[in-house]
Design a protein around this motif. Structure first.
Motif, short mmCIF file in Angstrom:
data_model
loop_
_atom_site.label_atom_id
_atom_site.label_comp_id
_atom_site.label_asym_id
_atom_site.label_seq_id
_atom_site.Cartn_x
_atom_site.Cartn_y
_atom_site.Cartn_z
N GLY A 3 -30.85 -26.93 -8.59
CA GLY A 3 -30.32 -26.80 -9.95
C GLY A 3 -29.00 -27.52 -10.10
N ASP A 4 -28.14 -27.39 -9.09
CA ASP A 4 -26.85 -28.08 -9.12
C ASP A 4 -27.04 -29.59 -9.13
N ILE A 5 -28.00 -30.08 -8.36
CA ILE A 5 -28.27 -31.52 -8.33
C ILE A 5 -28.75 -31.99 -9.69
N LYS A 6 -29.58 -31.19 -10.34
CA LYS A 6 -30.05 -31.55 -11.68
C LYS A 6 -28.89 -31.63 -12.66
N ASP A 7 -27.96 -30.67 -12.57
CA ASP A 7 -26.78 -30.70 -13.44
C ASP A 7 -25.95 -31.95 -13.18
N ILE A 8 -25.75 -32.29 -11.93
CA ILE A 8 -24.98 -33.48 -11.58
C ILE A 8 -25.68 -34.73 -12.12
N ARG A 9 -27.00 -34.79 -11.98
CA ARG A 9 -27.75 -35.94 -12.50
C ARG A 9 -27.57 -36.07 -14.00
N ASP A 10 -27.61 -34.94 -14.71
CA ASP A 10 -27.40 -34.98 -16.16
C ASP A 10 -25.99 -35.47 -16.50
N ASP A 11 -25.01 -35.01 -15.73
CA ASP A 11 -23.63 -35.46 -15.95
C ASP A 11 -23.49 -36.96 -15.72
#
Length: 95
Positions: free
Chosen positions: A50-58
């Motif tokens: 989930g954190d990786i997905k958030d970073i990707r979105d950022d």
């Protein structure tokens, strides 16, 4: 066979049976502990995902902003170039 021999054999069989049951219970507990550990690891991996997905979105948002800034920079450069030409024309008229 005497009674004491039969009692000794019976005690040995019961002891072996108790040892086997204890061993099986020990292994079944280890299996449950391992399952809890695997569940904990899977949960942590899900959080990391989930954190990786958030970073990707950022990163995507930063990329979009960077593209917008690049377009604006080109417009500002063109405007500056045009302003310099006008200033040069004005300087030429003043001289």
């Amino acid at each position: 066979m005497t009674i004491s021999t039969e009692i000794g054999i019976l005690i040995a069989i019961i002891s072996a049976f108790i040892a086997l049951i204890s061993l099986l219970r020990l292994y079944s507990r280890d299996g449950k502990g391992a399952t809890k550990d695997f569940t904990r690891v899977e949960t942590k991996i899900d959080y990391i995902g989930g954190d990786i997905k958030d970073i990707r979105d950022d990163v995507k948002a930063v990329s979009v902003r960077q593209e917008d800034m690049a377009e604006r920079l080109v417009k500002v450069e063109e405007s500056t170039k045009s302003a310099h030409h006008r200033i040069d024309d004005i300087e030429g008229k003043i001289k």
